[in-house]
Write an enzyme that holds these catalytic residues in place. Structure first.
Site, PDB file in Angstrom:
ATOM      1  N   SER A  19      38.233  34.587  44.930  1.00  0.00           N
ATOM      2  CA  SER A  19      39.280  35.133  44.054  1.00  0.00           C
ATOM      3  C   SER A  19      40.304  34.074  43.615  1.00  0.00           C
ATOM      4  O   SER A  19      40.823  33.308  44.424  1.00  0.00           O
ATOM      5  CB  SER A  19      40.028  36.256  44.784  1.00  0.00           C
ATOM      6  OG  SER A  19      41.061  36.725  43.942  1.00  0.00           O
ATOM      7  N   LYS A  72      36.129  49.404  43.630  1.00  0.00           N
ATOM      8  CA  LYS A  72      36.818  49.896  42.427  1.00  0.00           C
ATOM      9  C   LYS A  72      36.625  51.398  42.205  1.00  0.00           C
ATOM     10  O   LYS A  72      37.512  52.072  41.701  1.00  0.00           O
ATOM     11  CB  LYS A  72      36.326  49.139  41.194  1.00  0.00           C
ATOM     12  CG  LYS A  72      36.798  47.707  41.180  1.00  0.00           C
ATOM     13  CD  LYS A  72      36.441  46.981  39.913  1.00  0.00           C
ATOM     14  CE  LYS A  72      36.696  45.508  40.132  1.00  0.00           C
ATOM     15  NZ  LYS A  72      37.178  44.776  39.019  1.00  0.00           N
ATOM     16  N   ASP A 109      41.036  46.164  33.943  1.00  0.00           N
ATOM     17  CA  ASP A 109      39.809  45.412  33.607  1.00  0.00           C
ATOM     18  C   ASP A 109      39.377  45.727  32.179  1.00  0.00           C
ATOM     19  O   ASP A 109      39.022  44.825  31.410  1.00  0.00           O
ATOM     20  CB  ASP A 109      38.654  45.831  34.527  1.00  0.00           C
ATOM     21  CG  ASP A 109      38.684  45.140  35.875  1.00  0.00           C
ATOM     22  OD1 ASP A 109      39.307  44.066  35.989  1.00  0.00           O
ATOM     23  OD2 ASP A 109      38.067  45.669  36.820  1.00  0.00           O
ATOM     24  N   GLY A 133      23.747  45.403  34.057  1.00  0.00           N
ATOM     25  CA  GLY A 133      24.563  45.800  35.198  1.00  0.00           C
ATOM     26  C   GLY A 133      25.116  47.205  35.088  1.00  0.00           C
ATOM     27  O   GLY A 133      25.303  47.730  33.984  1.00  0.00           O
ATOM     28  N   ALA A 134      25.358  47.815  36.252  1.00  0.00           N
ATOM     29  CA  ALA A 134      25.893  49.186  36.287  1.00  0.00           C
ATOM     30  C   ALA A 134      26.842  49.355  37.474  1.00  0.00           C
ATOM     31  O   ALA A 134      26.942  50.427  38.058  1.00  0.00           O
ATOM     32  CB  ALA A 134      24.752  50.194  36.375  1.00  0.00           C
ATOM     33  N   ASN A 159      19.854  48.026  34.323  1.00  0.00           N
ATOM     34  CA  ASN A 159      20.297  47.706  35.684  1.00  0.00           C
ATOM     35  C   ASN A 159      19.097  47.669  36.607  1.00  0.00           C
ATOM     36  O   ASN A 159      18.140  48.426  36.423  1.00  0.00           O
ATOM     37  CB  ASN A 159      21.308  48.743  36.193  1.00  0.00           C
ATOM     38  CG  ASN A 159      22.006  48.264  37.457  1.00  0.00           C
ATOM     39  OD1 ASN A 159      22.525  47.146  37.497  1.00  0.00           O
ATOM     40  ND2 ASN A 159      22.011  49.086  38.489  1.00  0.00           N
TER      41      ASN A 159
END
Ligand code: NDP
Length: 289
Positions: A19, A72, A109, A133-134, A159
């Site tokens: 991060s 998230k 985001d 992606g999922a 995905n």
């Protein structure tokens, strides 16, 4: 932002080693003259309940959090109130904790990604998007792309785990019009040669030895290839796209914009250009280290 004692802000997720958020937020606190510190809170799943319970305690100095992989979606259930955007996409990456220890959730985001597209002068209206992606990031991006007035004409999405993708689409469809989205069973069905934007929201590329999921021959010069990964700054996908003459962008811009919006929620002020510039420079320098 609180002033009686040193306030703590931070990020929860697992793992957190990569991060860059502490760099960006700690320089911003310094620039704003605020006595606050941004820390990493690497939390395993079994620690999540206890952490959120402790956030309720009056003596807890934490007044703001970011949420990252893999929490998230899960973090939403711990909150007292969420923004209208979170209500629709059900993914949170910014939490404000009030003096009364109430937890309010936002998603920065999604608008952060859109702001970066604006900076790149890429207008999504009428565009064809191919997406990989999922996960949590995909949920925010796919959701917001379905909701904006500059609606793409199609989003083909692949995905690795079909079940996860289907669940995501089923869930989003209960709260928004997802008719432009088409799940595909194979990367070959993404129709990349016809696409305007290729979006990697998977974590493939984070590690040096990760394979590149896309066949180089499919990349063309009128494509914008956007990889949410920002560390490494240039994944194999982006290197390949450059070789093929496509425009490229990594996720550093999105990280920056979501961070600015997050800090504005915590501080309840609009940041001026000076502070924003300091934040962006910190990210860019952090990436070069
Ligand atoms: P999640 O863990 O929620 O999702 C990970 C995604 O990657 C899933 O779609 C998963 O597929 C896929 N994936 C993982 N490994 C593989 C593999 N070997 N082959 C194919 N697919 C794979 O993560 P997030 O959605 O939160 O984050 C995804 C990426 O986006 C991360 O790299 C993160 O750093 C980046 N990100 C960047 C941001 C920015 O501001 N720039 C903001 C948020 C995220 P499956 O479902 O099959 O497991």
């Amino acid at each position: 932002m609180q002033d009686a004692q040193r306030s703590v802000y931070g990020i929860i997720g697992y793992p957190l080693a990569h991060s860059l958020s502490p760099l960006m937020h700690n320089v911003a606190f310094k620039e704003l003259g605020v006595d606050a510190v941004y820390q990493l809170f690497p939390l395993k799943e079994e620690e999540l309940d206890g952490f959120f319970e402790k956030l309720r305690e009056r003596s807890n100095p934490i007044f703001g959090l970011n949420v990252t992989t893999p929490y998230k979606e899960r973090a939403v259930r711990y909150l007292d109130n969420v923004s209208p955007l979170v209500e629709r996409i059900m993914a949170v990456n910014t939490i404000v904790i009030t003096r009364e220890r109430r937890l309010i959730g936002y998603n920065t985001d999604a608008p952060g990604f859109l702001s970066h597209l604006v900076e790149l002068q890429f207008n999504t209206r009428g565009k064809k998007i191919a997406m990989l992606g999922a996960g949590g990031a995909a949920r925010a991006i796919l959701g917001v792309l379905c909701m904006i007035s500059e609606r793409p004409v199609s989003i083909k999405i692949y995905n690795r785990s079909t079940g996860r993708l289907n669940e995501l689409l089923k869930d989003l469809a209960t709260r928004m019009d997802t008719s432009i989205v088409e799940p595909v069973m194979s990367i070959d069905d993404l129709e990349i040669p016809e696409a305007d934007l290729l979006l990697n929201t998977t974590s493939v590329g984070l590690r040096k030895d990760d394979p590149c999921l896309i066949d180089e021959a499919l990349i063309h010069p009128s494509l914008l290839v956007y990889d949410l990964i920002y560390n490494p700054a240039e994944t194999d996908l982006l290197k390949m796209a450059k070789r093929r003459g496509a425009r490229t962008a990594n996720g550093l811009g999105m990280l920056y914009y979501q961070g600015v919006l997050g800090l504005q929620h915590w501080a309840n002020v609009q940041l001026d250009e000076r502070v924003k510039n300091v934040m962006r420079r910190a990210l860019e320098e952090g990436l070069r280290l």
